[in-house]
Design a protein around this motif. Structure first.
Motif, PDB file in Angstrom:
ATOM      1  N   SER A 124      19.763  -6.655  -5.093  1.00 29.55           N
ATOM      2  CA  SER A 124      20.863  -5.781  -4.648  1.00 29.55           C
ATOM      3  C   SER A 124      22.207  -6.496  -4.611  1.00 29.55           C
ATOM      4  CB  SER A 124      20.534  -5.191  -3.275  1.00 29.55           C
ATOM      5  OG  SER A 124      20.106  -6.176  -2.357  1.00 29.55           O
ATOM      6  N   TYR A 125      22.436  -7.389  -5.580  1.00 28.46           N
ATOM      7  CA  TYR A 125      23.751  -8.027  -5.678  1.00 28.46           C
ATOM      8  C   TYR A 125      24.817  -6.954  -5.879  1.00 28.46           C
ATOM      9  CZ  TYR A 125      20.907 -12.153  -6.716  1.00 28.46           C
ATOM     10  OH  TYR A 125      19.981 -13.160  -6.672  1.00 28.46           O
ATOM     11  N   GLY A 126      25.848  -6.986  -5.042  1.00 29.39           N
ATOM     12  CA  GLY A 126      26.962  -6.055  -5.204  1.00 29.39           C
ATOM     13  C   GLY A 126      26.651  -4.617  -4.860  1.00 29.39           C
ATOM     14  N   SER A 127      25.503  -4.360  -4.222  1.00 27.62           N
ATOM     15  CA  SER A 127      25.128  -2.993  -3.867  1.00 27.62           C
ATOM     16  C   SER A 127      25.947  -2.503  -2.677  1.00 27.62           C
ATOM     17  CB  SER A 127      23.638  -2.932  -3.522  1.00 27.62           C
ATOM     18  OG  SER A 127      23.308  -1.702  -2.915  1.00 27.62           O
ATOM     19  N   VAL A 128      26.749  -1.480  -2.910  1.00 26.47           N
ATOM     20  CA  VAL A 128      27.586  -0.930  -1.838  1.00 26.47           C
ATOM     21  C   VAL A 128      26.720  -0.329  -0.741  1.00 26.47           C
ATOM     22  CG1 VAL A 128      29.317   0.819  -1.265  1.00 26.47           C
ATOM     23  CG2 VAL A 128      29.538  -0.502  -3.375  1.00 26.47           C
ATOM     24  N   SER A 129      25.640   0.354  -1.112  1.00 24.77           N
ATOM     25  CA  SER A 129      24.780   0.989  -0.108  1.00 24.77           C
ATOM     26  C   SER A 129      24.107  -0.056   0.778  1.00 24.77           C
ATOM     27  CB  SER A 129      23.730   1.872  -0.791  1.00 24.77           C
ATOM     28  OG  SER A 129      22.932   1.126  -1.680  1.00 24.77           O
ATOM     29  N   SER A 130      23.726  -1.194   0.201  1.00 19.11           N
ATOM     30  CA  SER A 130      23.115  -2.264   0.996  1.00 19.11           C
ATOM     31  C   SER A 130      24.133  -2.870   1.956  1.00 19.11           C
ATOM     32  CB  SER A 130      22.550  -3.348   0.080  1.00 19.11           C
ATOM     33  OG  SER A 130      21.488  -2.845  -0.704  1.00 19.11           O
TER      34      SER A 130
ATOM     35  N   LYS B 233       0.824  -1.215   0.000  1.00 19.70           N
ATOM     36  CA  LYS B 233       0.000   0.000   0.000  1.00 19.70           C
ATOM     37  C   LYS B 233       0.856   1.262   0.000  1.00 19.70           C
ATOM     38  CE  LYS B 233      -4.169  -1.862   2.209  1.00 19.70           C
ATOM     39  NZ  LYS B 233      -5.052  -1.819   3.408  1.00 19.70           N
ATOM     40  N   GLU B 234       1.985   1.204   0.694  1.00 23.23           N
ATOM     41  CA  GLU B 234       2.894   2.360   0.750  1.00 23.23           C
ATOM     42  C   GLU B 234       3.754   2.469  -0.497  1.00 23.23           C
ATOM     43  OE1 GLU B 234       5.033   1.721   4.370  1.00 23.23           O
ATOM     44  OE2 GLU B 234       3.457   2.628   5.618  1.00 23.23           O
ATOM     45  N   GLU B 235       3.558   1.516  -1.431  1.00 25.33           N
ATOM     46  CA  GLU B 235       4.276   1.487  -2.711  1.00 25.33           C
ATOM     47  C   GLU B 235       5.786   1.455  -2.525  1.00 25.33           C
ATOM     48  OE1 GLU B 235       2.756   4.824  -4.949  1.00 25.33           O
ATOM     49  OE2 GLU B 235       0.971   3.700  -5.551  1.00 25.33           O
ATOM     50  N   LEU B 236       6.196   0.653  -1.528  1.00 22.36           N
ATOM     51  CA  LEU B 236       7.631   0.442  -1.352  1.00 22.36           C
ATOM     52  C   LEU B 236       8.152  -0.354  -2.536  1.00 22.36           C
ATOM     53  CD1 LEU B 236       7.991  -0.391   2.452  1.00 22.36           C
ATOM     54  CD2 LEU B 236       7.851   1.839   1.318  1.00 22.36           C
ATOM     55  N   GLU B 237       9.378  -0.076  -2.923  1.00 24.65           N
ATOM     56  CA  GLU B 237       9.978  -0.742  -4.085  1.00 24.65           C
ATOM     57  C   GLU B 237      11.064  -1.705  -3.638  1.00 24.65           C
ATOM     58  OE1 GLU B 237      12.486   0.331  -8.174  1.00 24.65           O
ATOM     59  OE2 GLU B 237      11.973   1.917  -6.732  1.00 24.65           O
ATOM     60  N   VAL B 238      11.009  -2.918  -4.162  1.00 22.33           N
ATOM     61  CA  VAL B 238      12.029  -3.913  -3.833  1.00 22.33           C
ATOM     62  C   VAL B 238      12.893  -4.173  -5.059  1.00 22.33           C
ATOM     63  CG1 VAL B 238      12.474  -6.272  -3.056  1.00 22.33           C
ATOM     64  CG2 VAL B 238      10.545  -5.010  -2.124  1.00 22.33           C
ATOM     65  N   ARG B 239      14.210  -4.152  -4.860  1.00 23.21           N
ATOM     66  CA  ARG B 239      15.151  -4.365  -5.964  1.00 23.21           C
ATOM     67  C   ARG B 239      16.158  -5.437  -5.577  1.00 23.21           C
ATOM     68  NH1 ARG B 239      17.136   1.916  -6.270  1.00 23.21           N
ATOM     69  NH2 ARG B 239      15.051   2.915  -6.394  1.00 23.21           N
TER      70      ARG B 239
ATOM     71  N   ASN C  17      10.883   6.018  -2.264  1.00 20.19           N
ATOM     72  CA  ASN C  17      11.359   7.230  -2.949  1.00 20.19           C
ATOM     73  C   ASN C  17      12.888   7.245  -3.075  1.00 20.19           C
ATOM     74  OD1 ASN C  17       8.670   8.206  -3.073  1.00 20.19           O
ATOM     75  ND2 ASN C  17       8.851   9.041  -1.006  1.00 20.19           N
ATOM     76  N   ASP C  18      13.415   6.098  -3.471  1.00 23.31           N
ATOM     77  CA  ASP C  18      14.856   5.903  -3.666  1.00 23.31           C
ATOM     78  C   ASP C  18      15.678   5.938  -2.377  1.00 23.31           C
ATOM     79  OD1 ASP C  18      14.934   5.366  -6.377  1.00 23.31           O
ATOM     80  OD2 ASP C  18      15.020   7.484  -6.936  1.00 23.31           O
ATOM     81  N   LYS C  19      15.021   5.964  -1.240  1.00 24.60           N
ATOM     82  CA  LYS C  19      15.741   5.902   0.036  1.00 24.60           C
ATOM     83  C   LYS C  19      15.776   4.456   0.502  1.00 24.60           C
ATOM     84  CE  LYS C  19      15.625   7.486   4.849  1.00 24.60           C
ATOM     85  NZ  LYS C  19      17.085   7.704   4.906  1.00 24.60           N
ATOM     86  N   LEU C  20      16.975   3.952   0.767  1.00 26.32           N
ATOM     87  CA  LEU C  20      17.146   2.568   1.196  1.00 26.32           C
ATOM     88  C   LEU C  20      16.645   2.404   2.629  1.00 26.32           C
ATOM     89  CD1 LEU C  20      18.289  -0.298   0.821  1.00 26.32           C
ATOM     90  CD2 LEU C  20      20.529   0.584   1.514  1.00 26.32           C
ATOM     91  N   LEU C  21      15.707   1.444   2.808  1.00 22.50           N
ATOM     92  CA  LEU C  21      15.109   1.218   4.118  1.00 22.50           C
ATOM     93  C   LEU C  21      15.583  -0.078   4.771  1.00 22.50           C
ATOM     94  CD1 LEU C  21      11.384   2.132   3.348  1.00 22.50           C
ATOM     95  CD2 LEU C  21      13.212   3.642   4.122  1.00 22.50           C
ATOM     96  N   ALA C  22      15.740  -1.126   3.966  1.00 25.48           N
ATOM     97  CA  ALA C  22      16.093  -2.434   4.530  1.00 25.48           C
ATOM     98  C   ALA C  22      16.719  -3.307   3.456  1.00 25.48           C
ATOM     99  CB  ALA C  22      14.859  -3.124   5.106  1.00 25.48           C
ATOM    100  N   THR C  23      17.511  -4.270   3.898  1.00 25.16           N
ATOM    101  CA  THR C  23      18.146  -5.186   2.952  1.00 25.16           C
ATOM    102  C   THR C  23      18.259  -6.574   3.565  1.00 25.16           C
ATOM    103  OG1 THR C  23      20.059  -5.463   1.472  1.00 25.16           O
ATOM    104  CG2 THR C  23      20.524  -4.704   3.701  1.00 25.16           C
TER     105      THR C  23
END
Length: 315
Positions: A173-179, A165-171, A220-226
């Motif tokens: 994240s292999y090799g993601s430095v931010s994650s 409902k909050e339209e969170l986006e899941v991607r 909104n492109d802000k990383l919340l969890a991994t």
């Protein structure tokens, strides 16, 4: 039968089926810090192995335990006998060998969990070592997605529904430095020790769907969890997670985990293993995903100094 140290290169001779016994997994550790003990038969054939790290704890005591992130000592033994009595006797002989080896080691504290397939801990009990049960949760991925969702607690289902409902986006994240940075920050914020070099090696070695599963949730492109998992041909194991402690999106971690579970199912894996926790809030969180509770056993022993340090640390 006998036990002696082996090189990491010898692990591949046995072609073990668990990722935690693989060359890739063991190579994330400095070979000067872990001991790999080969189990040999009377013909000098390598038929199994296990491993542990012998390190200093609190700069005072010598502690034998699995290395950082390894859930157990990784015991693996090839036994080609089919007769139940022979299989039980063979396993008992293996544990007698390990017990004899451990008795000759110098340590202040030993905590050595075994893979859940090994149930017979009598050798250690008879040898005056402590044995305690630990638990993990495993999800049967052969069930339908609808049944997997239905098996979850109302809270976990609500987390997923709210994230949608909050339209969170899941991607992926292999090799993601931010994650990876979020995982490290979570360790730091929770006051937990971690081995920075092992994490670096892990992310360098496990960086594709050939051996890992990784998902991150954004708003909104802000990383919340991994969520970061590894896998072999049958089982996906949840290894690491991170979350933004300042975020109000409380279901972001569950949303990442659900996508990892679905990915493991899509890949044809049979089981998703949370690798357990004896920490009550974490155990409750894992329990909410509806998996089956699976026991495994930890062999323990401490001398007077080890017991004193544990008592002072409230453990």
């Amino acid at each position: 039968m006998y036990i002696q140290n082996i090189e990491l290169s010898q692990v591949n001779e046995l072609n073990p089926d668990s990722v935690f016994n693989s060359f890739d997994w063991l190579s994330i550790y400095d070979d000067k810090l872990i001991e790999i003990l080969g189990i040999f038969n009377n013909n000098d054939d390598l038929i199994g192995f296990y491993y542990y790290q012998n390190h200093k704890r609190a700069k005072i005591i010598t502690h034998i335990s699995p290395p950082f992130l390894s859930p157990s000592c990784g015991l693996f033994v090839k036994d080609e006998s089919s007769n139940p009595s022979k299989k039980n006797s063979f396993e008992k002989k293996v544990h007698d060998l390990i017990l004899s080896h451990l008795k000759n080691k110098k340590f202040d504290l030993l905590t050595l969990p075994f893979p859940s397939i090994f149930k017979d801990m009598q050798s250690y009990i008879w040898g005056r070592f402590g044995v305690s049960p630990k638990y993990t949760y495993q999800i049967n991925l052969t069930e339908s997605e609808d049944k997997l969702i239905a098996s979850m607690s109302p809270e976990r289902r609500k987390n997923i529904t709210k994230s949608i409902k909050e339209e969170l986006e899941v991607r992926e994240s292999y090799g993601s430095v931010s994650s990876q940075q979020l995982i490290e920050r979570t360790f730091t914020e929770q006051g937990l020790w971690y081995d920075k070099q092992v994490l670096k090696n892990l992310f360098a070695k496990f960086k594709s769907n050939q051996n890992s599963i990784s998902y991150s949730t954004y708003q909104n492109d802000k990383l919340l969890a991994t969520v970061f998992c590894i896998h072999d041909n049958a089982v996906a194991y949840y290894i690491l997670g991170g979350f933004d402690s300042n975020s109000s999106a409380s279901g972001a971690g569950t949303f990442s985990m659900w996508h990892a579970i679905k990915k493991a199912k899509e890949m044809g894996l049979k089981t998703f293993d949370f690798e357990g926790s004896m920490h009550p809030p974490i155990e409750k969180y894992f329990r909410g995903f509806g998996g089956e509770m699976i026991p495994y056993f930890c062999v323990e022993k401490a001398n007077l100094k080890g017991k004193l340090v544990l008592k002072l640390r409230g453990k």
